[in-house]
Design an enzyme around this catalytic site. Structure first.
Site, mmCIF file in Angstrom:
data_model
loop_
_atom_site.group_PDB
_atom_site.id
_atom_site.type_symbol
_atom_site.label_atom_id
_atom_site.label_comp_id
_atom_site.label_asym_id
_atom_site.label_seq_id
_atom_site.Cartn_x
_atom_site.Cartn_y
_atom_site.Cartn_z
ATOM 1 N N SER A 122 50.938 27.838 35.690
ATOM 2 C CA SER A 122 51.110 26.814 34.636
ATOM 3 C C SER A 122 52.517 27.345 33.955
ATOM 4 O O SER A 122 53.200 26.645 33.152
ATOM 5 C CB SER A 122 50.132 27.157 33.501
ATOM 6 O OG SER A 122 49.818 28.349 32.971
ATOM 7 N N HIS A 143 49.698 21.751 39.213
ATOM 8 C CA HIS A 143 49.061 22.401 38.035
ATOM 9 C C HIS A 143 48.023 21.513 37.520
ATOM 10 O O HIS A 143 48.267 20.469 37.103
ATOM 11 C CB HIS A 143 50.199 22.514 37.179
ATOM 12 C CG HIS A 143 49.923 22.872 35.754
ATOM 13 N ND1 HIS A 143 50.626 22.680 34.644
ATOM 14 C CD2 HIS A 143 48.580 23.659 35.444
ATOM 15 C CE1 HIS A 143 49.922 23.330 33.503
ATOM 16 N NE2 HIS A 143 48.699 24.128 34.071
ATOM 17 N N GLU A 155 50.150 18.304 37.316
ATOM 18 C CA GLU A 155 51.625 18.238 37.186
ATOM 19 C C GLU A 155 51.982 18.842 38.623
ATOM 20 O O GLU A 155 51.832 20.030 39.213
ATOM 21 C CB GLU A 155 51.908 19.273 36.124
ATOM 22 C CG GLU A 155 53.305 19.636 35.767
ATOM 23 C CD GLU A 155 53.384 20.327 34.262
ATOM 24 O OE1 GLU A 155 54.257 19.828 33.586
ATOM 25 O OE2 GLU A 155 52.783 21.164 34.103
ATOM 26 N N ASN A 193 53.159 23.031 29.407
ATOM 27 C CA ASN A 193 53.024 24.287 28.652
ATOM 28 C C ASN A 193 54.393 24.290 27.684
ATOM 29 O O ASN A 193 54.224 24.943 26.548
ATOM 30 C CB ASN A 193 52.708 25.521 29.470
ATOM 31 C CG ASN A 193 51.345 25.639 29.783
ATOM 32 O OD1 ASN A 193 50.289 24.849 28.980
ATOM 33 N ND2 ASN A 193 50.903 26.480 30.522
#
Length: 285
Positions: A122, A143, A155, A193
């Protein structure tokens, strides 16, 4: 390699993310080999998968026979060499670059030269992880979001040497798992993130500095921005240690705007990590 060429999916790591990835791949019809370093971790992964499949059946999303078939398609192992026949491998081990590079170096020697090697990281650089293999063009970020069986998105992260064919296959594979995708360049935190960690930390600071009680911080964000969870609730759900680790990585890479909140660090030092330990910002059964 095309999507139709993928028969067996390898998953390295049987924790929350690894077991979730194994589950959605098996439900989609793939044979899955799920590996962890100790049998107790593999067993725990299967417990999580079986509980999750039971919930899916109870909701009526799939019938019992479909869930049982999915469980039967998953093989557990502690032997990394058991992934030799995998056409696509998703690594979901701890967020430590040295550990991930070691795993990828072994996978590059064990799997076929055509196998796609994906990482569920991440925050860490796809390019750095791919530097451990001889063909970095086949390494990509996949991800998944937690909890994997529930969350709709994946992702896709493109490293410096990731080939267009590998990126296309990553999107197609995620779509075959009934997930929607978005694409991010290999920059710290990617999309999710990079935006999420400062949001969570600022929510923690607002509570710690007395702006509002924790329940009102979360309630305000839920009602004011239409998110399903407030920042403190979400941090507990993710795991405060995971949030801290991601925040520290981004702080190192991007500077002070990603500095972890003091109360977050104190909670982690106390061992109060959220739902998985029964107490974080809130208490859980």
């Amino acid at each position: 390699m095309e999507l139709d060429d993928i028969d067996t999916v390898g998953v390295v790591g049987a924790g929350t993310m690894g077991s979730g990835i194994a589950q959605v791949a098996s439900v989609a019809g793939y044979r899955v080999v799920m590996r962890d370093v100790e049998q107790r971790f593999v067993d725990s992964g299967f417990d999580a998968i079986e509980s999750s499949l039971d919930r899916v059946v109870d909701r009526g999303a799939v019938d019992r026979a479909t869930a049982d078939d999915a469980r039967e398609r998953i093989e557990g192992t502690t032997d990394l060499d058991a992934l030799a026949g995998a056409d696509l491998v998703v690594e979901a081990v701890t967020e430590d670059l040295d550990i991930k590079q070691s795993v990828f170096a072994t996978l590059a020697e064990t799997c076929s030269s055509d196998a796609v090697l994906a990482t569920n990281t991440s925050t860490l650089s796809i390019t750095s992880i791919a530097s451990a293999v001889d063909r970095p063009e086949r390494v990509v970020g996949l991800h998944f979001m937690n909890p994997v069986p529930v969350m709709a998105g994946v992702e896709v992260v493109v490293g410096e040497h990731t080939s267009e064919a590998t990126v296309d296959l990553a999107h197609a594979f995620a779509a075959d798992l009934d997930k929607e995708t978005w694409e991010a360049d290999d920059r710290p935190g990617f999309v999710v993130n990079r935006v999420l960690m400062p949001w969570i930390n600022e929510g923690i600071r607002a509570y710690d500095e007395g702006v509002a009680e924790k329940g009102d911080v979360d309630r305000g964000l839920r009602l004011g921005t239409n998110v399903p969870m407030g920042p403190l609730e979400l941090a507990d759900h993710i795991g405060l240690d995971v949030v801290l680790d991601a925040s520290e990585t981004l702080h190192d890479e991007l500077g002070d705007r990603y500095r972890p909140a003091y109360l977050l660090k104190r909670k982690v030092e106390a061992g109060d990590l959220g739902k998985k330990t029964g107490v974080g910002f809130y208490e859980y059964d």
